[in-house]
Structures are given as structure tokens and as C-alpha cells.
Design an enzyme around this catalytic site. Structure first.
Site, mmCIF file in Angstrom:
data_model
loop_
_atom_site.group_PDB
_atom_site.id
_atom_site.type_symbol
_atom_site.label_atom_id
_atom_site.label_comp_id
_atom_site.label_asym_id
_atom_site.label_seq_id
_atom_site.Cartn_x
_atom_site.Cartn_y
_atom_site.Cartn_z
ATOM 1 N N GLY A 1 2.393 2.341 10.846
ATOM 2 C CA GLY A 1 3.326 3.450 10.674
ATOM 3 C C GLY A 1 4.021 3.881 11.949
ATOM 4 N N GLU B 1 -5.320 -4.924 10.667
ATOM 5 C CA GLU B 1 -4.295 -3.908 10.878
ATOM 6 C C GLU B 1 -4.628 -3.126 12.146
ATOM 7 O OE1 GLU B 1 -2.314 -2.824 6.847
ATOM 8 O OE2 GLU B 1 -4.036 -1.522 7.121
ATOM 9 N N HIS C 1 -9.737 0.906 5.095
ATOM 10 C CA HIS C 1 -8.435 1.184 5.719
ATOM 11 C C HIS C 1 -8.610 2.163 6.886
ATOM 12 C CE1 HIS C 1 -4.310 2.424 6.360
ATOM 13 N NE2 HIS C 1 -3.974 1.299 5.776
ATOM 14 N N GLU D 1 -6.896 4.567 7.894
ATOM 15 C CA GLU D 1 -6.680 5.990 7.604
ATOM 16 C C GLU D 1 -7.931 6.618 6.978
ATOM 17 O OE1 GLU D 1 -2.949 5.395 5.595
ATOM 18 O OE2 GLU D 1 -2.069 4.873 7.532
ATOM 19 N N ASN E 1 0.857 -1.187 0.000
ATOM 20 C CA ASN E 1 0.000 0.000 0.000
ATOM 21 C C ASN E 1 0.894 1.239 0.000
ATOM 22 O OD1 ASN E 1 -1.838 2.010 0.437
ATOM 23 N ND2 ASN E 1 -2.533 1.268 2.450
ATOM 24 N N LYS F 1 -0.056 4.288 -0.127
ATOM 25 C CA LYS F 1 -0.689 5.447 0.533
ATOM 26 C C LYS F 1 -0.441 6.701 -0.311
ATOM 27 C CE LYS F 1 -0.308 2.999 4.868
ATOM 28 N NZ LYS F 1 -0.229 3.054 6.335
ATOM 29 N N SER G 1 3.465 -2.119 10.447
ATOM 30 C CA SER G 1 4.914 -2.142 10.651
ATOM 31 C C SER G 1 5.568 -3.469 10.259
ATOM 32 C CB SER G 1 5.259 -1.752 12.092
ATOM 33 O OG SER G 1 4.808 -0.424 12.357
HETATM 34 P P1 13P Z 1 2.854 0.411 7.804
HETATM 35 O O1 13P Z 1 3.412 -0.848 7.168
HETATM 36 O O2 13P Z 1 3.536 1.649 7.356
HETATM 37 O O3 13P Z 1 2.735 0.270 9.272
HETATM 38 O O4 13P Z 1 1.360 0.549 7.237
HETATM 39 C C1 13P Z 1 0.507 -0.518 7.314
HETATM 40 C C2 13P Z 1 -0.693 -0.210 6.509
HETATM 41 O O5 13P Z 1 -1.484 0.632 6.892
HETATM 42 C C3 13P Z 1 -0.891 -0.912 5.242
HETATM 43 O O6 13P Z 1 -2.163 -0.683 4.728
#
Ligand code: 13P
Length: 240
Positions: free
Chosen positions: A169, A163, A94, A96, A10, A12, A199
């Protein structure tokens, strides 16, 4: 059911159209060189969506889309924009989008039903925030059940991604024990393949994917450099 592990990247809000193209080329070459035969999902930003000719099974999906063919939804993309590039996969739910962009469960469930109707593969994300985790396993279970409200958990083209919000992150990966416990809870609710995200990186992916009930990984930060993604693919190659 034994199946190979599924990895998904991803991006982002990272990478441009040009750097995504270079990434896909390098990923394709790297997959070829190591003989990686499974599918890999890649979610670039909307501006970098394209029809990529690759020798290996790289499936490009949309990080988000609006449940419409086309219309007046400023800032959104719909089916017409996805079909231009043959996109058949969408990431929904997701954290976010839930927490930063304010998407409600009912809106996410509408999107899910709409894209399911159009036969999309859906990677559907769930995961609890820290304050819920701190209340314990039962609170987490209740929270996750709510994130399945309105969702067809038996949809055949569904892939789930657990997640935990506090692990995204932050560099704070969930422990293998916690992933195992939570994946077992989720597997009582759906038979869909279940990825872990939060992570994941080259240094921990082998341990995470060795967790019983972990069918793959959805990777953010550590997927953005193609060398790092290839390092993770090489560790996972052929693993069941
Ligand atoms: P990170 O791997 O940066 O923690 O993000 C995970 C994520 O949100 C994947 O969709």
C-alpha cells in the site's frame, strides 16, 4: 514444474456486498472475453461473501476466519459461516492481521493447522518490516523462518505470498532483484507456489512475474477496480 501464474485479489476493507457482486460479474465477463483459463482468487470482505455463479474459475476466499465451527467469538466468522457459501480458501498471516490486529505466530499457526485439517486451500502470507530489510538478507531470512514456525510448509493445498511490509500500500514495489533473492530464500523452505505482493499494478506486473521463482501475485489496491484487475490478467494470460 511449470505452471501458469496465479493471481489473487485482496479487497481488504473495500467494496460492499453490492459492488462485490458487480465486480465478480464484470470480472467473469472480462475473463470470458479474453479467454482467461486459469483460476483467480478473490478475497472480498466478510460481509460480501456469497456463492457466485460464474462461467470462469473465480475462487472466492475469506480474508480471515476463526478456527472454530461456531461459538462465542464476537466479531469473528467460523466454518459454519464459510460453508454456507461453499468457501474453501482462506488467507492467513497477512501483515495487516499480524501488525495491526496483533495476531501472534502461534495463533496463526493454530488457524493454519485447523483449516488444513478441514482441507482448505490456504494462502499464507509472510514478509519483513522495513527495519529488518535494512539489516540485510540474512536478517530477512531469519525473520521469514520465524514466520514459518508451526506451519506445515509441505501442505499440498498451500500457496505462499511474500509481501514485504514496506511495499504494501505504499507504492514502493520491491525491485525484481530483491524479489528474486528473497523468493530463492523462501523456496529453500517450501516447494509451494510463491506469489509476490506489495504495490503490484498494471504497470509493473509483467516485470514482477518475469522474475524467476515468482509464481503469481497477491494484489491489494490495484485489484479494487475491475478494469485494472482485468488489465493485469490480460498481461499474465497463458504465461508460465
Ligand atoms: P497493495 O497491493 O495495496 O500494496 O497490497 C498488497 C497486499 O497486502 C495484498 O494482500
Amino acid at each position: 514444474m511449470t505452471m501458469r501464474k496465479i493471481l489473487a485479489a485482496n479487497f481488504k476493507t473495500n467494496h460492499t456486498r453490492a459492488s462485490t457482486r458487480a465486480y465478480v460479474k464484470a470480472l467473469d465477463e472480462g475473463m470470458g472475453a479474453m479467454g482467461y483459463e486459469e483460476e483467480v482468487y478473490l478475497f472480498p470482505p466478510a460481509t460480501a461473501l456469497d456463492r457466485f455463479e460464474t462461467a470462469n474459475d473465480i475462487r472466492v476466499g475469506a480474508q480471515n476466519a476463526y478456527p472454530t465451527v461456531k461459538g462465542s467469538f464476537t466479531g469473528e466468522i467460523g466454518l459454519e459461516q464459510l460453508e454456507e457459501f461453499g468457501i474453501e480458501t482462506v488467507l492467513l498471516g497477512h501483515s495487516e492481521r499480524r501488525h495491526l490486529l496483533g495476531e501472534s505466530q502461534s495463533f496463526i499457526a493454530n488457524k493454519f493447522a485447523w483449516f488444513k485439517e478441514r482441507d482448505f486451500r490456504i494462502i499464507y502470507c509472510i514478509g519483513e518490516p522495513l527495519e529488518v530489510r535494512e539489516e540485510g538478507d540474512e536478517a530477512v531470512r531469519r525473520y521469514l523462518v520465524e514466520q514459518f514456525e508451526g506451519i506445515d510448509t509441505s501442505y499440498e493445498k498451500l500457496i505462499l505470498a511474500y509481501e514485504p511490509v514496506w511495499a504494501i500500500g505504499t507504492g514502493k514495489t520491491a525491485t525484481p532483484e530483491l524479489i528474486e533473492t528473497t523468493h530463492a530464500q523462501i523456496k529453500q523452505l517450501s516447494d509451494a507456489p510463491l506469489l509476490y505482493g506489495g504495490s503490484v499494478k498494471p504497470a509493473n506486473i509483467a516485470d514482477i512475474l518475469a522474475v524467476p521463482g515468482c509464481d503469481g501475485a497477491l494484489i491489494g489496491t490495484a485489484s479494487w477496480e475491475v478494469e485494472s484487475m482485468l488489465s493485469m490478467l490480460s498481461q499474465v494470460k497463458g504465461q508460465k
